[in-house]
Design a protein around this motif. Structure first.
Motif, mmCIF file in Angstrom:
data_model
loop_
_atom_site.group_PDB
_atom_site.id
_atom_site.type_symbol
_atom_site.label_atom_id
_atom_site.label_comp_id
_atom_site.label_asym_id
_atom_site.label_seq_id
_atom_site.Cartn_x
_atom_site.Cartn_y
_atom_site.Cartn_z
ATOM 1 N N SER A 22 26.566 21.240 -2.168
ATOM 2 C CA SER A 22 25.179 21.514 -2.454
ATOM 3 C C SER A 22 24.260 20.283 -2.095
ATOM 4 C CB SER A 22 24.962 21.706 -3.962
ATOM 5 O OG SER A 22 25.316 20.666 -4.450
ATOM 6 N N SER A 23 24.808 19.115 -2.133
ATOM 7 C CA SER A 23 23.898 17.925 -1.680
ATOM 8 C C SER A 23 23.719 17.893 -0.097
ATOM 9 C CB SER A 23 24.934 16.625 -2.342
ATOM 10 O OG SER A 23 23.859 15.617 -1.709
ATOM 11 N N LEU A 24 24.750 18.388 0.607
ATOM 12 C CA LEU A 24 24.646 18.484 1.970
ATOM 13 C C LEU A 24 23.783 19.542 2.442
ATOM 14 C CD1 LEU A 24 28.279 17.541 3.191
ATOM 15 C CD2 LEU A 24 26.324 16.052 3.320
ATOM 16 N N ARG A 25 23.494 20.486 1.744
ATOM 17 C CA ARG A 25 22.624 21.626 1.898
ATOM 18 C C ARG A 25 21.258 21.309 1.881
ATOM 19 N NH1 ARG A 25 24.872 25.806 -1.491
ATOM 20 N NH2 ARG A 25 26.537 24.659 -1.621
ATOM 21 N N GLU A 26 21.154 20.527 0.714
ATOM 22 C CA GLU A 26 19.528 19.841 0.383
ATOM 23 C C GLU A 26 19.109 18.971 1.344
ATOM 24 O OE1 GLU A 26 17.580 20.805 -2.056
ATOM 25 O OE2 GLU A 26 18.867 22.416 -2.413
#
Length: 90
Positions: A22-26
């Protein structure tokens, strides 16, 4: 090839409590980015029209402020600061 060196392009130390996917998507958003968006008429119209939920805006702003405050107050808060704990790893 005998080995490889992996480099995290986003951070030197990864918070183990953070979800990598989820962090890489943000996208990376700084307080300056939020400041520019707050002054942008189109963004204001999106919030006022309901196209952009006010709760999401408030959550992202409060998260950015909390991270900035944690980084600035790390020397004072020491072990209570997530930034201080992660810097100890490096």
């Amino acid at each position: 090839m005998r080995g490889a060196i992996s480099i995290n392009t986003r951070r030197l130390a990864w918070d183990p409590s953070e979800d990598v996917e989820s962090s890489l998507r943000e996208p990376i958003q700084t307080l300056d980015t939020y400041r520019r968006k707050m002054l942008d008429k189109r963004m204001l119209l999106r919030v006022l029209s309901g196209d952009l939920p006010l709760s999401r805006v408030a959550n992202r702003l409060s998260g950015a402020f909390a991270r900035a405050a944690d980084r600035k107050l790390a020397p004072i808060l020491r072990g209570a600061s997530r930034h201080f704990q992660l810097n100890r790893v490096i």
